[in-house]
Write an enzyme that holds these catalytic residues in place. Sequence first.
Site, PDB file in Angstrom:
ATOM      1  N   MET A  37     -31.361   3.413  -9.508  1.00  0.00           N
ATOM      2  CA  MET A  37     -31.077   2.976 -10.878  1.00  0.00           C
ATOM      3  C   MET A  37     -29.761   2.214 -10.910  1.00  0.00           C
ATOM      4  O   MET A  37     -28.792   2.648 -10.286  1.00  0.00           O
ATOM      5  CB  MET A  37     -30.955   4.211 -11.772  1.00  0.00           C
ATOM      6  CG  MET A  37     -30.536   3.931 -13.193  1.00  0.00           C
ATOM      7  SD  MET A  37     -30.535   5.450 -14.181  1.00  0.00           S
ATOM      8  CE  MET A  37     -28.852   5.972 -13.922  1.00  0.00           C
ATOM      9  N   ASN A  38     -29.726   1.061 -11.619  1.00  0.00           N
ATOM     10  CA  ASN A  38     -28.412   0.509 -11.976  1.00  0.00           C
ATOM     11  C   ASN A  38     -28.322   0.318 -13.483  1.00  0.00           C
ATOM     12  O   ASN A  38     -28.615   1.292 -14.206  1.00  0.00           O
ATOM     13  CB  ASN A  38     -27.976  -0.663 -11.099  1.00  0.00           C
ATOM     14  CG  ASN A  38     -28.876  -1.858 -11.024  1.00  0.00           C
ATOM     15  OD1 ASN A  38     -29.923  -1.805 -10.412  1.00  0.00           O
ATOM     16  ND2 ASN A  38     -28.470  -2.964 -11.624  1.00  0.00           N
ATOM     17  N   ASP A  39     -27.931  -0.814 -13.956  1.00  0.00           N
ATOM     18  CA  ASP A  39     -27.490  -0.968 -15.355  1.00  0.00           C
ATOM     19  C   ASP A  39     -28.367  -0.292 -16.419  1.00  0.00           C
ATOM     20  O   ASP A  39     -29.598  -0.357 -16.349  1.00  0.00           O
ATOM     21  CB  ASP A  39     -27.495  -2.452 -15.764  1.00  0.00           C
ATOM     22  CG  ASP A  39     -26.897  -3.364 -14.740  1.00  0.00           C
ATOM     23  OD1 ASP A  39     -26.314  -2.888 -13.780  1.00  0.00           O
ATOM     24  OD2 ASP A  39     -27.033  -4.590 -14.919  1.00  0.00           O
ATOM     25  N   PHE A  98     -34.539  -8.429 -14.604  1.00  0.00           N
ATOM     26  CA  PHE A  98     -33.124  -8.048 -14.623  1.00  0.00           C
ATOM     27  C   PHE A  98     -32.736  -7.529 -16.011  1.00  0.00           C
ATOM     28  O   PHE A  98     -33.544  -7.482 -16.934  1.00  0.00           O
ATOM     29  CB  PHE A  98     -32.257  -9.247 -14.215  1.00  0.00           C
ATOM     30  CG  PHE A  98     -32.096  -9.414 -12.715  1.00  0.00           C
ATOM     31  CD1 PHE A  98     -32.971  -8.822 -11.815  1.00  0.00           C
ATOM     32  CD2 PHE A  98     -31.051 -10.174 -12.203  1.00  0.00           C
ATOM     33  CE1 PHE A  98     -32.811  -8.974 -10.437  1.00  0.00           C
ATOM     34  CE2 PHE A  98     -30.878 -10.332 -10.832  1.00  0.00           C
ATOM     35  CZ  PHE A  98     -31.753  -9.740  -9.946  1.00  0.00           C
ATOM     36  N   SER A  99     -31.455  -7.217 -16.137  1.00  0.00           N
ATOM     37  CA  SER A  99     -30.962  -6.514 -17.327  1.00  0.00           C
ATOM     38  C   SER A  99     -31.215  -7.261 -18.632  1.00  0.00           C
ATOM     39  O   SER A  99     -31.316  -8.489 -18.651  1.00  0.00           O
ATOM     40  CB  SER A  99     -29.466  -6.257 -17.184  1.00  0.00           C
ATOM     41  OG  SER A  99     -29.271  -5.215 -16.270  1.00  0.00           O
ATOM     42  N   ARG A 167     -27.846 -14.628 -17.228  1.00  0.00           N
ATOM     43  CA  ARG A 167     -28.570 -13.351 -17.294  1.00  0.00           C
ATOM     44  C   ARG A 167     -27.960 -12.323 -18.249  1.00  0.00           C
ATOM     45  O   ARG A 167     -26.875 -12.482 -18.743  1.00  0.00           O
ATOM     46  CB  ARG A 167     -28.664 -12.734 -15.903  1.00  0.00           C
ATOM     47  CG  ARG A 167     -27.359 -12.425 -15.220  1.00  0.00           C
ATOM     48  CD  ARG A 167     -27.614 -11.768 -13.853  1.00  0.00           C
ATOM     49  NE  ARG A 167     -26.385 -11.598 -13.097  1.00  0.00           N
ATOM     50  CZ  ARG A 167     -25.866 -12.518 -12.275  1.00  0.00           C
ATOM     51  NH1 ARG A 167     -26.467 -13.672 -12.103  1.00  0.00           N
ATOM     52  NH2 ARG A 167     -24.737 -12.272 -11.643  1.00  0.00           N
ATOM     53  N   ASP A 168     -28.747 -11.245 -18.417  1.00  0.00           N
ATOM     54  CA  ASP A 168     -28.342 -10.018 -19.103  1.00  0.00           C
ATOM     55  C   ASP A 168     -28.200 -10.191 -20.621  1.00  0.00           C
ATOM     56  O   ASP A 168     -27.145  -9.880 -21.203  1.00  0.00           O
ATOM     57  CB  ASP A 168     -27.025  -9.460 -18.514  1.00  0.00           C
ATOM     58  CG  ASP A 168     -27.073  -9.346 -16.995  1.00  0.00           C
ATOM     59  OD1 ASP A 168     -28.188  -9.209 -16.460  1.00  0.00           O
ATOM     60  OD2 ASP A 168     -26.001  -9.403 -16.348  1.00  0.00           O
ATOM     61  N   GLU A 223     -21.056 -10.709 -16.193  1.00  0.00           N
ATOM     62  CA  GLU A 223     -22.373 -10.090 -16.362  1.00  0.00           C
ATOM     63  C   GLU A 223     -22.371  -9.179 -17.592  1.00  0.00           C
ATOM     64  O   GLU A 223     -21.327  -8.783 -18.096  1.00  0.00           O
ATOM     65  CB  GLU A 223     -22.716  -9.245 -15.118  1.00  0.00           C
ATOM     66  CG  GLU A 223     -22.748 -10.035 -13.821  1.00  0.00           C
ATOM     67  CD  GLU A 223     -23.272  -9.221 -12.642  1.00  0.00           C
ATOM     68  OE1 GLU A 223     -24.185  -9.703 -11.964  1.00  0.00           O
ATOM     69  OE2 GLU A 223     -22.768  -8.110 -12.397  1.00  0.00           O
ATOM     70  N   TRP A 305     -20.744  -1.490  -7.692  1.00  0.00           N
ATOM     71  CA  TRP A 305     -21.489  -2.151  -6.615  1.00  0.00           C
ATOM     72  C   TRP A 305     -20.797  -2.005  -5.271  1.00  0.00           C
ATOM     73  O   TRP A 305     -21.435  -1.895  -4.233  1.00  0.00           O
ATOM     74  CB  TRP A 305     -21.693  -3.638  -6.939  1.00  0.00           C
ATOM     75  CG  TRP A 305     -22.769  -3.840  -7.954  1.00  0.00           C
ATOM     76  CD1 TRP A 305     -22.603  -4.178  -9.263  1.00  0.00           C
ATOM     77  CD2 TRP A 305     -24.178  -3.669  -7.761  1.00  0.00           C
ATOM     78  NE1 TRP A 305     -23.823  -4.236  -9.897  1.00  0.00           N
ATOM     79  CE2 TRP A 305     -24.804  -3.930  -8.994  1.00  0.00           C
ATOM     80  CE3 TRP A 305     -24.973  -3.312  -6.671  1.00  0.00           C
ATOM     81  CZ2 TRP A 305     -26.185  -3.855  -9.173  1.00  0.00           C
ATOM     82  CZ3 TRP A 305     -26.349  -3.244  -6.843  1.00  0.00           C
ATOM     83  CH2 TRP A 305     -26.940  -3.508  -8.077  1.00  0.00           C
TER      84      TRP A 305
END
Length: 492
Positions: A37-39, A98-99, A167-168, A223, A305
């Site tokens: 899991m990340n963000d 992605f996020s 992104r994000d 980000e 990270w």
Amino acid sequence: MTSETLQKARDFEAQYGPHIPDSERPVFHVTPTIGWMNDPNGFSFYKGECHLFYQYHPYSNEWGPMHWGHLKTKDFIRWERLPAALAPDQDYDASGCFSGGAVELEDGRQLLLYTGVQRHHNAEGFLEDVQTQCVAIGDGLNYEKFGGNPILTAADLPEGGSSIDFRDPKVWRDTDGTFYAVIGNRTEDDSGAILLYRGIEDFKGEFVRTLDRSHNQYGRMWECPDFFPLDGKQLLFTSPQDMTPIGLEFHAGNGTLCLMGSYDPEKGFTRERVQAIDYGLDFYAPQTVLSPDGRRIMIAWMQNWDTAGAKPFHCRWFGQMTLPRELSVRNGRLYQTPVRELERYRGPAVVHNRILVSGETNLPGVQGRVLDMTVNICPAGKDSYRWFRLHVAKDGQNDTIIRYKPDESTLKIDRCRSGLPRDIVNTRSFLVRPQDGALKLRVILDRYSLEVFVNDGEEAASAVIYTRQEADAITFEADGQVLIDVEKYDLL
Ligand code: FRU
């Protein structure tokens, strides 16, 4: 229709997720159903419940083609696991979903706005992303990707903006009913910017303006932005890559920024102040939600990270979220406190007042690994001590230390002996502001982490630990003489 790729992920997590015993997880911090899991993504209210999605690779404890995992909660402490929401199953997101963010639409459906990634070899043979913004619509459980995806592409970027790093999106419905999104972007000077778009409710976006830019001062690519008003200020959050330290305020690598200022729809965002959001070792990509009772609540990936490679051998889940935190702005600073619902899960209080600490001591009833403890540190006279240490998760071999040095006004987190199997960054110091010579620390432990809140939330510092659970001693130590008050509650 659930795609084959998504169905495969759902079957996998349903089959193997339950194999991980609860005793191998934190008690109230979010972890993935299985794998990596990340963000945090799509932290938002939908039909009265708070949903949280997350960057997810169920098949291993390493980052891989990104899916969206999914949970929901009624109180930010107890979470219900839901099946994975998104999988990389289209051309435009074949290399990852992605996020992004989520929002409830006027018609009662839930909109997810995420970054679709397509990876390809460029003319020089290097791997390169094309990042676009995509929509999926659903009912809080199942989501259909919009036929007109992607809704924002290179064509929607301001001049100089890179479609490799775009992104994000974080989406919200504004008080005027318009749906806005903020998105991270890399600029022509190779650093970061946050872009504002509107009109997301029509599954398209119109570029409004660039809100702020790094100009290579605060890291490079910016980000995971968030943008919201709070206590008379406008806050812009972002997580920059490749930062360099400025005194004790930032650290090298992936950091977090709270840009505080004001917003005028005609003139844009005016930045007045910059501070790190968290001063510990593990904190990245925070997202906030406005709760129905008006609180601005933040959650973040309790990892970094640069240190994410240091995981226990054979772990079947990797990555935790922080405890959700209530945000406020006081005296021009961002304050964070654990979400108040945590207090409902406290056991009986253990209280010790005016204890004189000289050398190292423990206190009756003060030990454990799942707890909420407040320690008030006061000098026992003029120049009474050189340092004070609070030791947690301690046994003969292990020790996690929070050290305060009054002459420097610094607090240091030290997890050198906290079960991490790699020689990574394990200490961090930051400035604190004692009040009348006293410092107040609130420490939350949940098996595999500690979160420290200084002076009712003036600073927060988070770190994961992997110390064996039997190491549950807590001691207080001073070089000199210190008076402490301790209030401790076991949790759940
Ligand atoms: C931040 C991040 C995001 C991206 C995601 C990919 O941690 O790099 O920018 O969307 O992770 O998993």
